[in-house]
Design an enzyme around this catalytic site. Sequence first.
Site, PDB file in Angstrom:
ATOM      1  N   ASP A  59      33.828  65.724  27.046  1.00 26.88           N
ATOM      2  CA  ASP A  59      34.744  66.395  27.983  1.00 26.88           C
ATOM      3  C   ASP A  59      34.610  67.907  27.981  1.00 26.88           C
ATOM      4  OD1 ASP A  59      35.820  63.860  28.627  1.00 26.88           O
ATOM      5  OD2 ASP A  59      37.008  63.953  26.792  1.00 26.88           O
ATOM      6  N   LYS A  95      30.198  68.807  31.026  1.00 30.19           N
ATOM      7  CA  LYS A  95      28.763  68.573  31.255  1.00 30.19           C
ATOM      8  C   LYS A  95      28.497  68.211  32.708  1.00 30.19           C
ATOM      9  CE  LYS A  95      28.714  65.391  28.065  1.00 30.19           C
ATOM     10  NZ  LYS A  95      30.021  65.633  27.435  1.00 30.19           N
ATOM     11  N   GLY A 111      33.246  59.867  31.099  1.00 29.48           N
ATOM     12  CA  GLY A 111      33.875  60.169  32.376  1.00 29.48           C
ATOM     13  C   GLY A 111      33.481  61.574  32.778  1.00 29.48           C
ATOM     14  N   HIS A 112      32.649  61.691  33.777  1.00 29.73           N
ATOM     15  CA  HIS A 112      32.193  63.012  34.231  1.00 29.73           C
ATOM     16  C   HIS A 112      32.970  63.427  35.477  1.00 29.73           C
ATOM     17  CE1 HIS A 112      28.003  62.720  32.145  1.00 29.73           C
ATOM     18  NE2 HIS A 112      28.997  62.865  31.312  1.00 29.73           N
ATOM     19  N   GLN A 135      29.370  62.118  26.022  1.00 32.47           N
ATOM     20  CA  GLN A 135      30.068  62.450  24.778  1.00 32.47           C
ATOM     21  C   GLN A 135      29.532  63.774  24.196  1.00 32.47           C
ATOM     22  OE1 GLN A 135      28.770  58.874  24.792  1.00 32.47           O
ATOM     23  NE2 GLN A 135      30.534  58.565  26.067  1.00 32.47           N
TER      24      GLN A 135
END
Length: 338
Positions: free
Chosen positions: A16, A19, A45-46, A178
């Site tokens: 988080d 990225k 989750g991007h 991650q």
Amino acid sequence: MSNLIVDIVVGLQAGDEGKGKVTHHLLKERDYTHCVRYNGGGNAGHTIYHEGKKFVTHLVPAGVFYGIKSIVGPGCVVDINNFFKEIQMLNDNGIDTDGLIYIAENAHIVQSRHLQEDGSDTKIGTTRTGNGPAYRDKYARHGLRAKDVDALQPYLINFFNEMHRTDANVVALFEGAQGFQLDVDWGDYPYVTSSHCTTAGALLNGIPPRCVRDVWGVAKMYETYVGAKNFQPADEIFTDIQRVGKEFGATTGRPRQCNWINYDMLSRSILINGANHVVFNKVDILREVDAWHLRINGRSTSELIFQNEEQMKDYLTKSFPDSTLYFSDNPESFELCA
Ligand code: IMP
Ligand code: MG
């Protein structure tokens, strides 16, 4: 010899870090032929802002936003239902994915028994996406590979042939999921994910080190962590940071615990990942709460306290002379530090 050039986007903290934003920016600014996810699965989750619209992706690489061939690499695990749902979500929101999305034949599959098992986790605080059990079965040698799943046949790609082409130049952006503190080897074990989140994790996808051009390490001006361990100190400044920074998990919606940057961990992470570019996101959040701190000396409570933004930026810039630093104070872009 292949003509492959690879840039890598890697998380320097506990995921988080932003990225997705850096990946999206690089895809727009530079010429890439491919975008590759190199580790993890639907646990990620991007958050990406594309043409003013917010997208949260979990598995599909960000190349699809720019019509770039996007591959889920051999180091990943795939939940088939979620994979198709994500393609549908992108299509429903006007992103044309036709002929753009592929899965490496040797990526592994998250099976329903993995989901069931992970669904009852209480020890680590996993994302319950079946990630850990799927990787365990891969290493125990009774996993299922993408190439053996009928529904995935139209999406399969031979990753080696695609990267190491002799008939064309390949310039690929590898996006990690991650981050260092969740890496199965370098993270805070056992509070880790089950894949290799470092630059080395990208190389495990069959990439020779000499093909790596740039490594973009991504951090925040503070740290967040989602999971079962105690991470956020009692001070209410951290509840302020959590609120102002909208620190809620993109995959699970759980509140992210906040703390100051762990400077020693960050230094190690920049070194081990070989990050020659480092982006610090969310400067605007600390600006809003007007507090500029770093944790030093490992796990102790020692802190460096800066008087203002410039002092903290200056300290970071002097600390990492071998990397080019960037600071960002908005969700859509970042700037080179003067
Ligand atoms: P798993 O990856 O679902 O097995 O979860 C292991 C740990 O990694 C838990 O603390 C999760 O919250 C954390 N984690 C997994 N993926 C992400 C991510 O993309 N961002 C932040 N934390 C993550
Ligand atoms: Mg995330």
